[in-house]
Design a protein around this motif. Structure first.
Motif, PDB file in Angstrom:
ATOM      1  N   SER A  81       2.715  64.798  15.641  1.00 14.07           N
ATOM      2  CA  SER A  81       3.975  65.217  16.251  1.00 14.07           C
ATOM      3  C   SER A  81       4.623  66.343  15.457  1.00 14.07           C
ATOM      4  CB  SER A  81       4.927  64.021  16.351  1.00 14.07           C
ATOM      5  OG  SER A  81       6.082  64.349  17.075  1.00 14.07           O
ATOM      6  N   GLY A  82       4.579  66.235  14.118  1.00 14.49           N
ATOM      7  CA  GLY A  82       5.153  67.287  13.294  1.00 14.49           C
ATOM      8  C   GLY A  82       4.400  68.594  13.401  1.00 14.49           C
ATOM      9  N   ALA A  83       3.097  68.513  13.648  1.00 13.17           N
ATOM     10  CA  ALA A  83       2.291  69.722  13.756  1.00 13.17           C
ATOM     11  C   ALA A  83       2.368  70.346  15.144  1.00 13.17           C
ATOM     12  CB  ALA A  83       0.838  69.416  13.402  1.00 13.17           C
ATOM     13  N   PHE A  84       2.406  69.519  16.179  1.00  9.70           N
ATOM     14  CA  PHE A  84       2.290  70.043  17.543  1.00  9.70           C
ATOM     15  C   PHE A  84       3.452  69.651  18.454  1.00  9.70           C
ATOM     16  CE2 PHE A  84      -2.009  69.719  15.795  1.00  9.70           C
ATOM     17  CZ  PHE A  84      -2.400  71.047  15.911  1.00  9.70           C
ATOM     18  N   GLY A  85       4.514  69.110  17.872  1.00 11.43           N
ATOM     19  CA  GLY A  85       5.699  68.813  18.652  1.00 11.43           C
ATOM     20  C   GLY A  85       6.574  70.043  18.840  1.00 11.43           C
ATOM     21  N   THR A  86       7.693  69.852  19.519  1.00 11.63           N
ATOM     22  CA  THR A  86       8.617  70.943  19.814  1.00 11.63           C
ATOM     23  C   THR A  86       9.187  71.534  18.532  1.00 11.63           C
ATOM     24  OG1 THR A  86       9.201  69.849  21.883  1.00 11.63           O
ATOM     25  CG2 THR A  86      10.702  71.560  21.095  1.00 11.63           C
ATOM     26  N   ASP A  87       9.308  72.862  18.509  1.00 11.89           N
ATOM     27  CA  ASP A  87       9.801  73.598  17.338  1.00 11.89           C
ATOM     28  C   ASP A  87      11.089  73.026  16.780  1.00 11.89           C
ATOM     29  OD1 ASP A  87       8.102  75.549  16.499  1.00 11.89           O
ATOM     30  OD2 ASP A  87       9.107  77.198  17.516  1.00 11.89           O
ATOM     31  N   MET A  88      11.129  72.940  15.437  1.00 12.31           N
ATOM     32  CA  MET A  88      12.357  72.635  14.715  1.00 12.31           C
ATOM     33  C   MET A  88      12.460  73.589  13.530  1.00 12.31           C
ATOM     34  SD  MET A  88      12.386  68.446  14.562  1.00 12.31           S
ATOM     35  CE  MET A  88      13.858  68.463  13.540  1.00 12.31           C
ATOM     36  N   LEU A  89      13.648  73.727  12.985  1.00 13.88           N
ATOM     37  CA  LEU A  89      13.885  74.514  11.766  1.00 13.88           C
ATOM     38  C   LEU A  89      13.325  75.928  11.884  1.00 13.88           C
ATOM     39  CD1 LEU A  89      13.063  71.771   9.092  1.00 13.88           C
ATOM     40  CD2 LEU A  89      15.283  72.349  10.102  1.00 13.88           C
ATOM     41  N   GLY A  90      13.554  76.544  13.025  1.00 14.16           N
ATOM     42  CA  GLY A  90      13.152  77.933  13.197  1.00 14.16           C
ATOM     43  C   GLY A  90      11.660  78.166  13.194  1.00 14.16           C
ATOM     44  N   GLY A  91      10.899  77.190  13.625  1.00 15.98           N
ATOM     45  CA  GLY A  91       9.453  77.372  13.701  1.00 15.98           C
ATOM     46  C   GLY A  91       8.692  76.904  12.486  1.00 15.98           C
ATOM     47  N   LEU A  92       9.374  76.219  11.557  1.00 12.15           N
ATOM     48  CA  LEU A  92       8.694  75.712  10.356  1.00 12.15           C
ATOM     49  C   LEU A  92       7.913  74.440  10.627  1.00 12.15           C
ATOM     50  CD1 LEU A  92      11.322  76.240   7.503  1.00 12.15           C
ATOM     51  CD2 LEU A  92       9.080  77.319   7.693  1.00 12.15           C
ATOM     52  N   ILE A  93       8.372  73.635  11.573  1.00 12.96           N
ATOM     53  CA  ILE A  93       7.735  72.344  11.821  1.00 12.96           C
ATOM     54  C   ILE A  93       8.073  71.886  13.237  1.00 12.96           C
ATOM     55  CG2 ILE A  93       9.676  70.947  10.984  1.00 12.96           C
ATOM     56  CD1 ILE A  93       7.553  69.091   9.672  1.00 12.96           C
ATOM     57  N   GLY A  94       7.219  71.032  13.786  1.00 13.37           N
ATOM     58  CA  GLY A  94       7.520  70.426  15.063  1.00 13.37           C
ATOM     59  C   GLY A  94       8.341  69.166  14.878  1.00 13.37           C
ATOM     60  N   ASN A  95       8.839  68.632  15.956  1.00 16.13           N
ATOM     61  CA  ASN A  95       9.658  67.419  15.909  1.00 16.13           C
ATOM     62  C   ASN A  95       8.779  66.216  15.561  1.00 16.13           C
ATOM     63  OD1 ASN A  95      11.274  65.214  16.332  1.00 16.13           O
ATOM     64  ND2 ASN A  95      11.996  65.849  18.354  1.00 16.13           N
ATOM     65  N   PRO A  96       8.925  65.638  14.359  1.00 17.29           N
ATOM     66  CA  PRO A  96       8.038  64.545  13.951  1.00 17.29           C
ATOM     67  C   PRO A  96       8.266  63.245  14.719  1.00 17.29           C
ATOM     68  CG  PRO A  96       9.765  64.863  12.326  1.00 17.29           C
ATOM     69  CD  PRO A  96       9.901  65.980  13.312  1.00 17.29           C
ATOM     70  N   PHE A  97       9.337  63.155  15.468  1.00 14.27           N
ATOM     71  CA  PHE A  97       9.654  61.928  16.204  1.00 14.27           C
ATOM     72  C   PHE A  97       9.278  62.020  17.685  1.00 14.27           C
ATOM     73  CE2 PHE A  97      12.742  62.368  12.717  1.00 14.27           C
ATOM     74  CZ  PHE A  97      12.379  61.252  11.976  1.00 14.27           C
ATOM     75  N   GLU A  98       8.854  63.195  18.123  1.00 16.43           N
ATOM     76  CA  GLU A  98       8.580  63.396  19.545  1.00 16.43           C
ATOM     77  C   GLU A  98       7.446  62.502  20.039  1.00 16.43           C
ATOM     78  OE1 GLU A  98       7.924  67.156  22.622  1.00 16.43           O
ATOM     79  OE2 GLU A  98       8.098  67.501  20.463  1.00 16.43           O
ATOM     80  N   TYR A  99       6.378  62.423  19.262  1.00 18.07           N
ATOM     81  CA  TYR A  99       5.234  61.575  19.617  1.00 18.07           C
ATOM     82  C   TYR A  99       5.008  60.507  18.546  1.00 18.07           C
ATOM     83  CZ  TYR A  99       4.320  65.900  22.245  1.00 18.07           C
ATOM     84  OH  TYR A  99       4.436  67.009  23.051  1.00 18.07           O
ATOM     85  N   PHE A 100       6.074  60.048  17.930  1.00 23.51           N
ATOM     86  CA  PHE A 100       5.962  59.140  16.789  1.00 23.51           C
ATOM     87  C   PHE A 100       5.135  57.900  17.156  1.00 23.51           C
ATOM     88  CE2 PHE A 100       7.203  55.945  13.718  1.00 23.51           C
ATOM     89  CZ  PHE A 100       7.302  56.670  12.539  1.00 23.51           C
ATOM     90  N   GLY A 101       4.175  57.588  16.291  1.00 19.87           N
ATOM     91  CA  GLY A 101       3.329  56.428  16.519  1.00 19.87           C
ATOM     92  C   GLY A 101       2.150  56.675  17.425  1.00 19.87           C
ATOM     93  N   SER A 102       2.139  57.824  18.113  1.00 20.22           N
ATOM     94  CA  SER A 102       1.019  58.226  18.980  1.00 20.22           C
ATOM     95  C   SER A 102       0.801  57.281  20.153  1.00 20.22           C
ATOM     96  CB  SER A 102      -0.286  58.328  18.167  1.00 20.22           C
ATOM     97  OG  SER A 102      -0.146  59.236  17.097  1.00 20.22           O
ATOM     98  N   ASN A 103       1.769  56.431  20.455  1.00 14.66           N
ATOM     99  CA  ASN A 103       1.602  55.477  21.555  1.00 14.66           C
ATOM    100  C   ASN A 103       2.166  55.993  22.871  1.00 14.66           C
ATOM    101  OD1 ASN A 103       0.337  53.406  20.047  1.00 14.66           O
ATOM    102  ND2 ASN A 103       2.313  52.773  19.216  1.00 14.66           N
ATOM    103  N   GLY A 104       3.246  56.757  22.803  1.00 12.23           N
ATOM    104  CA  GLY A 104       3.924  57.169  24.029  1.00 12.23           C
ATOM    105  C   GLY A 104       3.490  58.508  24.579  1.00 12.23           C
TER     106      GLY A 104
END
Length: 439
Positions: free
Chosen positions: A65-88
């Motif tokens: 999620s952090g690698a391929f989630g929606t942009d955060m911090l100006g493009g430094l990282i993806g949203n680590p909670f977007e796909y948290f746990g890889s279940n949803g």
């Protein structure tokens, strides 16, 4: 996004590629394990296996999620909670949805990249780093360095198509020149400097204890690397075939170039040189695997074989103890492959790199001008700076909190026995000493 349509052929290939890349980490354990002294081989191999244990759950929880989630911090990282746990996560959110590959398969494939990248770093700190400190470092480094770097390059962040080089050209990193090799190489250099030299470095021989292990490890790495490079197309198609062929020819040429360099420099073409040349070629062709033609792949392999063979001696000149040549092979090889794309990229016909939509990313030698070269240099330097600064902060923090280095008596006596309570070989008194430790 359009409705997801499963492609069973591509999915089967990506499951296979994921298994191939995962095999690279045990292969690396053999490669590194053979290069250290006999009293340190188990610890060296445990560092690779430890990386597998630490990184897999992190990747499933928040890494993908952090690698391929929606942009955060100006493009430094993806949203680590977007796909948290890889279940949803749903299949239409898959990184490989366009190829008909389900989201969980995409997560699995990318997990293997994170694992091998962390494991690569261990070669720079062999025979002297606390195993507990290594495990903590692996968890923290993948969180704050690898995941952001993967997002910046592959997840639509600062070093991607719409990032800092948007006005010049789209950066090319097909399978991990910046994300994996430059990243790990810089981290290895920083850790080696902060840890300091092994006792006796430069004064007493520290030869590989098992060259057959080294050769076996190189062979397993080469085998697994086809999943690494050809798998990065995300499909079983012609571009994957181009990546496969380029991986083979660049690696073969790099091995020959290393051996020729050794022969002229030292008078011998060695098995260690052959194995190291193989890895140097694999590293250098990784970012360019589907972006160059046969001639470009051969040129990249030749340059990498010579440069890396020469670069492994820099540690003696500059006084840093990069135990197993992570800097000389992965940093130098990664920089070589990433930058030479700017000269040899040949994707303008839409055949050798169909993953580039505009088909205009040719290198300087193929009529593309200097924009691609400048782009590759900028991205490579940005990766060096980011990894260097972040790794320094992490290493110094762990050093202050729990220490990084084993005691001198443990280093001299053997890290295997001191840390793990066992030794690899009976000739080292393994059985007797293990019993004494348990008693």
């Amino acid at each position: 996004m359009d409705e997801f349509v499963l492609d069973t052929g591509n999915t089967a290939w990506m499951l296979t590629a994921s298994a191939l890349v995962l095999l690279m980490t045990p292969g690396l354990a053999f490669f590194y394990g053979g290069m250290v002294r006999g009293k340190s081989v188990l610890n060296m191999m445990m560092m690779s296996f430890g990386a597998m244990g630490v990184i897999a759950p992190i990747w499933l929880l928040y890494g993908y999620s952090g690698a391929f989630g929606t942009d955060m911090l100006g493009g430094l990282i993806g949203n680590p909670f977007e796909y948290f746990g890889s279940n949803g996560i749903t299949d239409d959110q898959s990184l490989m949805a366009a190829a008909g590959v389900p989201a969980l398969v995409a997560i699995a494939f990318q997990a293997t990249f994170a694992i091998i990248t962390v494991a690569l770093i261990s070669g720079a700190v062999a025979e002297r780093m606390k195993f507990s400190a290594w495990m903590v470092f692996a968890a923290v480094w993948v969180t704050f360095v690898y995941i952001p770097m993967a997002h910046m390059v592959w997840g639509g962040g600062l070093l991607g198509a719409t990032g800092i080089t948007e006005a010049l050209a789209v950066p090319i990193d097909f399978a991990g020149g910046t994300v994996v090799h430059i990243n790990a190489g810089v981290a290895g250099l920083v850790l080696a400097i902060i840890l300091g030299k092994r006792k006796g470095f430069g004064k007493e021989p520290m030869r590989p204890h098992n060259l057959p292990f080294v050769m076996l490890g190189a062979a397993l790495l080469w085998f697994g690397w086809f999943g690494f490079n050809a798998g990065s197309e995300f499909a079983a198609d012609g571009t994957a075939g181009r990546a496969w062929i380029n991986t083979t020819v660049a690696t073969s040429i790099a091995m020959l170039a290393w051996l020729i360099t050794e022969k002229f420099r030292d008078g011998h073409a060695t098995s260690l040189g052959a194995a190291s040349g193989v890895v140097a070629g694999l590293v250098a062709i990784t970012p360019a695997a589907a972006a160059v033609d046969t001639y470009g792949a051969m040129a990249i392999g030749a340059v990498a074989g010579v440069l890396c063979a020469l670069a492994v001696g820099l540690k003696y000149k500059f006084g840093y103890d990069d135990s197993l040549d992570v800097v000389g092979v992965h940093l130098v090889g990664g920089l070589t492959g990433t930058i030479l794309i700017g000269l040899f990229a040949n994707v303008g016909d839409g055949v050798n790199g169909t993953w580039y939509l505009d088909g205009s990313l040719n290198g300087l030698f193929y009529g593309g001008g200097v924009n691609q070269l400048l782009t590759q240099v900028i991205v490579a330097l940005a990766a060096v700076v980011f990894s260097g600064v972040m790794t320094t902060i992490i290493a110094l923090a762990i050093k202050a909190a729990m220490g990084l280095r084993i005691p001198e008596e443990s280093e001299v006596g053997g890290i295997d026995l001191a840390v793990h309570g066992e030794t690899a070989y009976e000739t080292l008194g393994g059985a007797r000493k293990t019993q004494e430790v348990k008693a």
